[in-house]
Scaffold this active site. Sequence first.
Site, PDB file in Angstrom:
ATOM      1  N   GLU A 183       4.394  -5.057   7.394  1.00  0.00           N
ATOM      2  CA  GLU A 183       3.577  -3.839   7.899  1.00  0.00           C
ATOM      3  C   GLU A 183       4.094  -3.796   9.471  1.00  0.00           C
ATOM      4  O   GLU A 183       4.017  -2.604   9.879  1.00  0.00           O
ATOM      5  CB  GLU A 183       2.202  -4.231   7.991  1.00  0.00           C
ATOM      6  CG  GLU A 183       1.670  -3.998   6.413  1.00  0.00           C
ATOM      7  CD  GLU A 183       1.696  -5.510   5.753  1.00  0.00           C
ATOM      8  OE1 GLU A 183       2.277  -6.344   6.007  1.00  0.00           O
ATOM      9  OE2 GLU A 183       0.642  -5.620   4.713  1.00  0.00           O
ATOM     10  N   GLY A 218       0.650  -4.956   0.904  1.00  0.00           N
ATOM     11  CA  GLY A 218      -0.538  -4.866   0.060  1.00  0.00           C
ATOM     12  C   GLY A 218      -0.275  -5.817  -1.427  1.00  0.00           C
ATOM     13  O   GLY A 218      -1.234  -6.213  -1.921  1.00  0.00           O
ATOM     14  N   GLU A 257      -0.485  -9.177  -0.715  1.00  0.00           N
ATOM     15  CA  GLU A 257      -1.998  -9.552  -0.333  1.00  0.00           C
ATOM     16  C   GLU A 257      -2.609  -9.370  -2.011  1.00  0.00           C
ATOM     17  O   GLU A 257      -3.536 -10.377  -1.858  1.00  0.00           O
ATOM     18  CB  GLU A 257      -2.628  -8.470   0.495  1.00  0.00           C
ATOM     19  CG  GLU A 257      -1.890  -8.456   1.722  1.00  0.00           C
ATOM     20  CD  GLU A 257      -2.242  -7.421   2.565  1.00  0.00           C
ATOM     21  OE1 GLU A 257      -1.804  -6.263   2.567  1.00  0.00           O
ATOM     22  OE2 GLU A 257      -3.181  -7.415   3.752  1.00  0.00           O
ATOM     23  N   ALA A 285       0.696  -1.300   0.032  1.00  0.00           N
ATOM     24  CA  ALA A 285      -0.064  -0.121   0.008  1.00  0.00           C
ATOM     25  C   ALA A 285       0.813   1.202   0.089  1.00  0.00           C
ATOM     26  O   ALA A 285       2.192   0.985   0.375  1.00  0.00           O
ATOM     27  CB  ALA A 285      -0.923  -0.029   1.185  1.00  0.00           C
TER      28      ALA A 285
HETATM   29  N1  CAA Z   1       4.702   3.315  -0.615  1.00  0.00           N
HETATM   30  C1  CAA Z   1       5.020   4.453  -1.039  1.00  0.00           C
HETATM   31  N2  CAA Z   1       5.983   4.507  -1.926  1.00  0.00           N
HETATM   32  C2  CAA Z   1       6.813   3.471  -1.726  1.00  0.00           C
HETATM   33  C3  CAA Z   1       6.575   2.181  -1.141  1.00  0.00           C
HETATM   34  C4  CAA Z   1       5.411   2.261  -0.786  1.00  0.00           C
HETATM   35  N3  CAA Z   1       4.953   0.969  -0.208  1.00  0.00           N
HETATM   36  N4  CAA Z   1       7.587   1.140  -1.627  1.00  0.00           N
HETATM   37  C5  CAA Z   1       8.394   1.957  -2.312  1.00  0.00           C
HETATM   38  N5  CAA Z   1       8.108   3.207  -2.721  1.00  0.00           N
HETATM   39  C6  CAA Z   1       8.888   4.215  -3.153  1.00  0.00           C
HETATM   40  C7  CAA Z   1      10.223   4.708  -2.432  1.00  0.00           C
HETATM   41  O1  CAA Z   1       9.629   5.631  -1.394  1.00  0.00           O
HETATM   42  C8  CAA Z   1      10.817   5.519  -3.515  1.00  0.00           C
HETATM   43  O2  CAA Z   1      10.260   6.690  -3.764  1.00  0.00           O
HETATM   44  P1  CAA Z   1      11.448   7.916  -3.883  1.00  0.00           P
HETATM   45  O3  CAA Z   1      12.267   7.552  -5.094  1.00  0.00           O
HETATM   46  O4  CAA Z   1      10.293   8.946  -4.365  1.00  0.00           O
HETATM   47  O5  CAA Z   1      12.061   7.922  -2.859  1.00  0.00           O
HETATM   48  C9  CAA Z   1      10.714   4.351  -4.656  1.00  0.00           C
HETATM   49  O6  CAA Z   1       9.429   3.688  -4.489  1.00  0.00           O
HETATM   50  C10 CAA Z   1      11.912   3.311  -4.855  1.00  0.00           C
HETATM   51  O7  CAA Z   1      12.104   2.703  -3.633  1.00  0.00           O
HETATM   52  P2  CAA Z   1      13.201   2.581  -2.901  1.00  0.00           P
HETATM   53  O8  CAA Z   1      14.319   3.804  -3.145  1.00  0.00           O
HETATM   54  O9  CAA Z   1      12.884   2.330  -1.590  1.00  0.00           O
HETATM   55  O10 CAA Z   1      13.846   1.061  -3.567  1.00  0.00           O
HETATM   56  P3  CAA Z   1      14.723   0.192  -2.742  1.00  0.00           P
HETATM   57  O11 CAA Z   1      15.286  -0.770  -3.921  1.00  0.00           O
HETATM   58  O12 CAA Z   1      16.010   0.795  -2.246  1.00  0.00           O
HETATM   59  O13 CAA Z   1      13.878  -0.956  -1.910  1.00  0.00           O
HETATM   60  C11 CAA Z   1      11.870  -2.120  -1.025  1.00  0.00           C
HETATM   61  C12 CAA Z   1      12.906  -1.710  -2.365  1.00  0.00           C
HETATM   62  C13 CAA Z   1      12.634  -2.973  -0.095  1.00  0.00           C
HETATM   63  C14 CAA Z   1      10.534  -2.672  -1.769  1.00  0.00           C
HETATM   64  C15 CAA Z   1      11.572  -0.670  -0.096  1.00  0.00           C
HETATM   65  O14 CAA Z   1      11.050   0.477  -1.111  1.00  0.00           O
HETATM   66  C16 CAA Z   1      10.408  -0.852   0.524  1.00  0.00           C
HETATM   67  O15 CAA Z   1      10.857  -1.484   1.956  1.00  0.00           O
HETATM   68  N6  CAA Z   1       9.178  -0.305   0.422  1.00  0.00           N
HETATM   69  C17 CAA Z   1       8.219  -0.550   1.457  1.00  0.00           C
HETATM   70  C18 CAA Z   1       7.520  -1.780   1.837  1.00  0.00           C
HETATM   71  C19 CAA Z   1       6.478  -1.962   2.619  1.00  0.00           C
HETATM   72  O16 CAA Z   1       6.725  -1.714   3.847  1.00  0.00           O
HETATM   73  N7  CAA Z   1       5.405  -2.562   2.195  1.00  0.00           N
HETATM   74  C20 CAA Z   1       4.289  -2.449   2.843  1.00  0.00           C
HETATM   75  C21 CAA Z   1       3.523  -1.252   2.859  1.00  0.00           C
HETATM   76  S1  CAA Z   1       2.054  -1.139   4.267  1.00  0.00           S
HETATM   77  C22 CAA Z   1       0.771  -2.235   3.637  1.00  0.00           C
HETATM   78  O17 CAA Z   1       1.014  -2.450   2.385  1.00  0.00           O
HETATM   79  C23 CAA Z   1      -0.353  -2.274   4.295  1.00  0.00           C
HETATM   80  C24 CAA Z   1      -1.467  -3.216   3.860  1.00  0.00           C
HETATM   81  O18 CAA Z   1      -1.469  -4.359   4.206  1.00  0.00           O
HETATM   82  C25 CAA Z   1      -2.222  -3.071   2.850  1.00  0.00           C
END
Ligand code: CAA
Length: 258
Positions: free
Chosen positions: A132, A109, A112, A66
């Site tokens: 999460e 998400g 999911e 998400a």
């Molecule tokens: N939401 C918003 N933006 C996201 C995102 C997310 N879930 N995942 C990645 N991005 C964005 C980053 O902020 C970044 O944007 P900027 O260039 O503007 O800074 C861009 O995508 C590239 O990401 P990274 O620079 O972080 O890329 P990376 O290769 O270094 O890392 C990753 C990749 C390990 C997937 C890392 O991006 C990450 O940990 N993302 C979040 C994963 C996460 O926590 N997901 C769960 C979300 S909560 C949820 O999903 C609730 C639910 O159940 C519905």
Amino acid sequence: MTDYETILVERKGRVGLITLNRPKALNALNSRLMNEVVAAATGFDRDPEIGAMVITGSEKAFAAGADIKEMQENHFPDVYLDDWLGPWDRLGQLRKPVIAAVAGYALGGGCELAMLCDVLLAADTAKFGQPEIKLGVIPGIGGSQRLTRAIGKAKAMELCLTGRMMGAEEAERAGLVSRIVPAAELLADALATAETIAAMSLPAAVMMKESVNRAFETTLAEGVRFERRLFHAAFATADQKEGMAAFAEKRPPSFQNR
Ligand code: CAA
């Protein structure tokens, strides 16, 4: 809705293909993307020319979860009264089979969404997880439920509590994915698999999906009873006559989807 901004929607014969397309955000699932995926999938579900669907992302990410930036300032009444993320449930109610073709990150998400689909094909680059907990929340699109049903309590609990990612091989061993495919072949394989399904009798495919899904909702005795009734109902279709006649006559069947 046909004016899509965050997804690409194509028809490949009888297969509907939805490609998540927010590359700069690793396909993070914002509200717009959620509404677009639901609209496109619902449209394909109603379309008599479509027999199956594929949902995929990019090489780097199926979806990284998400959209954290979109939801970070939300407060309880906002998300509760809006039933935030509720529209995703509609994907679980689609009648036609849906394949998730997952390469790269399928986190939160994203994982999911893949689990809302009926068949999960993974590229060898796929990474699954429910991180999460690291954000101070828990999954909200069924992750704690569907992951647990798919891979069992011990492994689901560990993944959800630590936020650890698992690779494609571990996911296949655990029963989350049906097959691992080399990344370069993922989309072609998913489309071919969907075409195979779309070439079957549509009533039979819809009954099959409904019957398998019933296994998650009911007791064994009720599930078998449900299956038996649908099996009986299949004899009311022209496709049953055609399928069995084609077998007896040693020729491929030509299903009419009725
Ligand atoms: N939401 C918003 N933006 C996201 C995102 C997310 N879930 N995942 C990645 N991005 C964005 C980053 O902020 C970044 O944007 P900027 O260039 O503007 O800074 C861009 O995508 C590239 O990401 P990274 O620079 O972080 O890329 P990376 O290769 O270094 O890392 C990753 C990749 C390990 C997937 C890392 O991006 C990450 O940990 N993302 C979040 C994963 C996460 O926590 N997901 C769960 C979300 S909560 C949820 O999903 C609730 C639910 O159940 C519905």
